[in-house]
Design an enzyme around this catalytic site. Sequence first.
Site, mmCIF file in Angstrom:
data_model
loop_
_atom_site.group_PDB
_atom_site.id
_atom_site.type_symbol
_atom_site.label_atom_id
_atom_site.label_comp_id
_atom_site.label_asym_id
_atom_site.label_seq_id
_atom_site.Cartn_x
_atom_site.Cartn_y
_atom_site.Cartn_z
ATOM 1 N N LEU A 86 0.835 -1.213 0.000
ATOM 2 C CA LEU A 86 0.000 0.000 0.000
ATOM 3 C C LEU A 86 0.863 1.252 0.000
ATOM 4 C CD1 LEU A 86 -3.007 -0.951 2.323
ATOM 5 C CD2 LEU A 86 -2.844 -1.096 -0.167
ATOM 6 N N THR A 87 1.645 1.389 -1.050
ATOM 7 C CA THR A 87 2.364 2.646 -1.283
ATOM 8 C C THR A 87 1.324 3.665 -1.738
ATOM 9 O OG1 THR A 87 2.697 2.252 -3.641
ATOM 10 C CG2 THR A 87 4.364 1.337 -2.133
ATOM 11 N N LYS B 173 13.250 -2.660 -14.091
ATOM 12 C CA LYS B 173 12.409 -3.764 -14.576
ATOM 13 C C LYS B 173 13.262 -4.742 -15.399
ATOM 14 C CE LYS B 173 8.467 -4.227 -14.217
ATOM 15 N NZ LYS B 173 7.676 -4.908 -13.159
ATOM 16 N N ALA C 206 3.823 -6.282 -8.073
ATOM 17 C CA ALA C 206 4.285 -5.216 -7.171
ATOM 18 C C ALA C 206 5.492 -4.513 -7.761
ATOM 19 C CB ALA C 206 4.647 -5.803 -5.807
ATOM 20 N N THR D 256 7.539 -5.273 -18.661
ATOM 21 C CA THR D 256 7.057 -4.184 -19.513
ATOM 22 C C THR D 256 7.833 -4.121 -20.824
ATOM 23 O OG1 THR D 256 7.095 -1.768 -19.680
ATOM 24 C CG2 THR D 256 8.560 -2.711 -18.075
ATOM 25 N N ASP D 257 7.200 -3.571 -21.842
ATOM 26 C CA ASP D 257 7.902 -3.380 -23.123
ATOM 27 C C ASP D 257 9.007 -2.337 -23.005
ATOM 28 O OD1 ASP D 257 6.289 -1.105 -22.891
ATOM 29 O OD2 ASP D 257 5.400 -1.272 -24.884
ATOM 30 N N GLU D 258 8.980 -1.564 -21.902
ATOM 31 C CA GLU D 258 9.985 -0.498 -21.764
ATOM 32 C C GLU D 258 11.389 -1.055 -21.587
ATOM 33 O OE1 GLU D 258 8.803 2.932 -19.463
ATOM 34 O OE2 GLU D 258 6.687 2.442 -19.718
ATOM 35 N N TYR E 180 13.277 3.548 -14.077
ATOM 36 C CA TYR E 180 12.177 2.572 -13.991
ATOM 37 C C TYR E 180 12.441 1.376 -14.907
ATOM 38 C CZ TYR E 180 7.763 0.350 -15.328
ATOM 39 O OH TYR E 180 6.790 -0.578 -15.626
HETATM 40 P P1 NAD Z 1 0.584 0.482 -9.906
HETATM 41 O O1 NAD Z 1 1.624 1.503 -9.573
HETATM 42 O O2 NAD Z 1 -0.815 0.909 -10.202
HETATM 43 O O3 NAD Z 1 0.497 -0.591 -8.717
HETATM 44 C C1 NAD Z 1 1.619 -1.086 -8.057
HETATM 45 C C2 NAD Z 1 1.164 -1.770 -6.776
HETATM 46 O O4 NAD Z 1 2.314 -2.355 -6.165
HETATM 47 C C3 NAD Z 1 0.539 -0.820 -5.760
HETATM 48 O O5 NAD Z 1 -0.630 -1.404 -5.220
HETATM 49 C C4 NAD Z 1 1.619 -0.676 -4.703
HETATM 50 O O6 NAD Z 1 1.098 -0.439 -3.396
HETATM 51 C C5 NAD Z 1 2.292 -2.032 -4.787
HETATM 52 N N1 NAD Z 1 3.690 -2.005 -4.302
HETATM 53 C C6 NAD Z 1 4.654 -1.102 -4.625
HETATM 54 N N2 NAD Z 1 5.783 -1.396 -3.973
HETATM 55 C C7 NAD Z 1 5.554 -2.515 -3.240
HETATM 56 C C8 NAD Z 1 6.335 -3.308 -2.380
HETATM 57 N N3 NAD Z 1 7.610 -3.002 -2.090
HETATM 58 N N4 NAD Z 1 5.767 -4.402 -1.804
HETATM 59 C C9 NAD Z 1 4.471 -4.718 -2.050
HETATM 60 N N5 NAD Z 1 3.683 -3.987 -2.849
HETATM 61 C C10 NAD Z 1 4.215 -2.900 -3.445
HETATM 62 O O7 NAD Z 1 1.205 -0.344 -11.129
HETATM 63 P P2 NAD Z 1 0.473 -1.058 -12.371
HETATM 64 O O8 NAD Z 1 0.317 -0.064 -13.448
HETATM 65 O O9 NAD Z 1 -0.696 -1.835 -11.886
HETATM 66 O O10 NAD Z 1 1.625 -2.046 -12.818
HETATM 67 C C11 NAD Z 1 1.709 -3.361 -12.273
HETATM 68 C C12 NAD Z 1 2.890 -4.076 -12.880
HETATM 69 O O11 NAD Z 1 2.748 -4.125 -14.300
HETATM 70 C C13 NAD Z 1 4.223 -3.381 -12.637
HETATM 71 O O12 NAD Z 1 5.195 -4.378 -12.379
HETATM 72 C C14 NAD Z 1 4.528 -2.661 -13.930
HETATM 73 O O13 NAD Z 1 5.928 -2.566 -14.130
HETATM 74 C C15 NAD Z 1 3.892 -3.594 -14.942
HETATM 75 N N6 NAD Z 1 3.422 -2.972 -16.194
HETATM 76 C C16 NAD Z 1 2.578 -1.882 -16.156
HETATM 77 C C17 NAD Z 1 2.100 -1.357 -17.347
HETATM 78 C C18 NAD Z 1 1.144 -0.196 -17.353
HETATM 79 O O14 NAD Z 1 0.828 0.316 -18.429
HETATM 80 N N7 NAD Z 1 0.618 0.253 -16.223
HETATM 81 C C19 NAD Z 1 2.482 -1.930 -18.566
HETATM 82 C C20 NAD Z 1 3.338 -3.036 -18.566
HETATM 83 C C21 NAD Z 1 3.788 -3.548 -17.369
HETATM 84 P P1 TYD Z 2 2.779 7.319 -18.821
HETATM 85 O O1 TYD Z 2 1.303 7.125 -18.674
HETATM 86 O O2 TYD Z 2 3.549 7.902 -17.683
HETATM 87 O O3 TYD Z 2 3.370 5.910 -19.257
HETATM 88 P P2 TYD Z 2 4.864 5.523 -19.785
HETATM 89 O O4 TYD Z 2 5.767 6.671 -19.582
HETATM 90 O O5 TYD Z 2 5.217 4.374 -18.901
HETATM 91 O O6 TYD Z 2 4.678 5.151 -21.222
HETATM 92 O O7 TYD Z 2 3.039 8.247 -20.084
HETATM 93 C C1 TYD Z 2 2.568 7.883 -21.363
HETATM 94 C C2 TYD Z 2 3.069 8.919 -22.343
HETATM 95 O O8 TYD Z 2 2.425 10.173 -22.059
HETATM 96 C C3 TYD Z 2 4.564 9.191 -22.246
HETATM 97 O O9 TYD Z 2 5.073 9.437 -23.554
HETATM 98 C C4 TYD Z 2 4.652 10.451 -21.418
HETATM 99 C C5 TYD Z 2 3.377 11.188 -21.772
HETATM 100 N N1 TYD Z 2 2.796 12.025 -20.702
HETATM 101 C C6 TYD Z 2 2.456 13.362 -20.980
HETATM 102 O O10 TYD Z 2 2.659 13.878 -22.085
HETATM 103 N N2 TYD Z 2 1.904 14.096 -19.967
HETATM 104 C C7 TYD Z 2 1.685 13.586 -18.717
HETATM 105 O O11 TYD Z 2 1.196 14.331 -17.833
HETATM 106 C C8 TYD Z 2 2.021 12.220 -18.475
HETATM 107 C C9 TYD Z 2 1.780 11.604 -17.118
HETATM 108 C C10 TYD Z 2 2.564 11.483 -19.493
#
Ligand code: NAD
Ligand code: TYD
Length: 340
Positions: free
Chosen positions: A36-37, A158, A83, A126-128, A154
């Site tokens: 729960l960050t 990953k 997480a 992630t694709d990143e 980040y």
């Molecule tokens: P998010 O930030 O919404 O959620 C992360 C969760 O992890 C939160 O509930 C946080 O409390 C918990 N957390 C953080 N640090 C922790 C710790 N030390 N111990 C236990 N819990 C912890 O993230 P999300 O967007 O749901 O992403 C989830 C996963 O998917 C991540 O690993 C991210 O790298 C990956 N991912 C996300 C996207 C995207 O577009 N959001 C795309 C590809 C991969």
């Molecule tokens: P984001 O949702 O942070 O995902 P990621 O950086 O992991 O792809 O950002 C998506 C794209 O949108 C990225 O190119 C950065 C851009 N962005 C903005 O232009 N304005 C914003 O306020 C944010 C949060 C992201």
Amino acid sequence: MVVIIVTGGAGFIGSNFIFHMLEKYPDCRIVCLDKLTYAGNLSTLASLMDNPKFRFVKLDICDREGVYKLFEEEHPDIVVNFAAESHVDRSIEAPTIFLQTNIIGTSVLMDACRKYGIKRYHQVSTDEVYGDLPLDRSDLFFTETRPLHTSSPYSSSKASADLLVLAYYRTYGLPVSISRCSNNYGPYHFPEKLIPLMIVNALADKPLPVYGKGENVRDWLYVEDHCKAIDLIIHKSRVGEVYNVGGHNEMKNIDIVKLICKELGKPESLITYVADRKGHDMRYAIDPTKIHNELGWLPETKFSDGIKKTIKWYLDNKEWWQTIISGEYKNYYEKMYGNR
Ligand code: NAD
Ligand code: TYD
């Protein structure tokens, strides 16, 4: 009964995954482990708190003793690690917590899997990790064999975790899998990421901050499609494999922001160009051929439908994001667990 530990389940994708699994598998028990960050919102899981097939444990994945104790209690069959610290901009401001959670946390979870035995450890990546592609080469896509080449703290954290996961497979024979997904969107997305931030700002008639020229391209996938891909991988894939997940849906940031304005009936004059992100990746584009050929996965939600559904969700669930903006969501854990 199959026991699945889902880490980071109070976040965006993890919570959607928990809902998907509990609905689809009547014989599965989900144990959600989350620190729960700021990104974790327990109220997202409120409807599950009395479900006997669900347990929430507030725990840091870096807490070795706590994680081992949980494994002793629950004897999980599968661990799915969502997480993470997940926001690129935050990683640029303060990288250390990204290394701690994303790398050390992953190693602690896998050590627990080795110690107590597991059928599958799945790493949500992630694709990143592939870095970016140039805008003028629309013929190029990320395949699973592309070298890792990261840009931000980040994505570097990953990628480090992915290398560790593959090392645990080769060195210790841990049954692992990895998914590398493109940008997700959908319900319960924390309003610091592009799509939810633009929706909630537009609703409040606030400026819509677009980085640089807004030309950067992301490959958007509806969150449910990502959850279904992970479900397939943990049940059907070979171990030791990496699967790219994405829906061939590339969009420029500026086009997304304009679309959100249009859907909400807000003027494009809200769009404000701001300083670019440092090291800003230009284009992400996934080649999902492997997961399609091996596991039959295909995305089901078209972007034009998914974005409408997402906007509607934010309109119908104002309380969810308003309590985030006010900071009130932080009190939810105390309310739910204070007297337990
Ligand atoms: P998010 O930030 O919404 O959620 C992360 C969760 O992890 C939160 O509930 C946080 O409390 C918990 N957390 C953080 N640090 C922790 C710790 N030390 N111990 C236990 N819990 C912890 O993230 P999300 O967007 O749901 O992403 C989830 C996963 O998917 C991540 O690993 C991210 O790298 C990956 N991912 C996300 C996207 C995207 O577009 N959001 C795309 C590809 C991969
Ligand atoms: P984001 O949702 O942070 O995902 P990621 O950086 O992991 O792809 O950002 C998506 C794209 O949108 C990225 O190119 C950065 C851009 N962005 C903005 O232009 N304005 C914003 O306020 C944010 C949060 C992201």
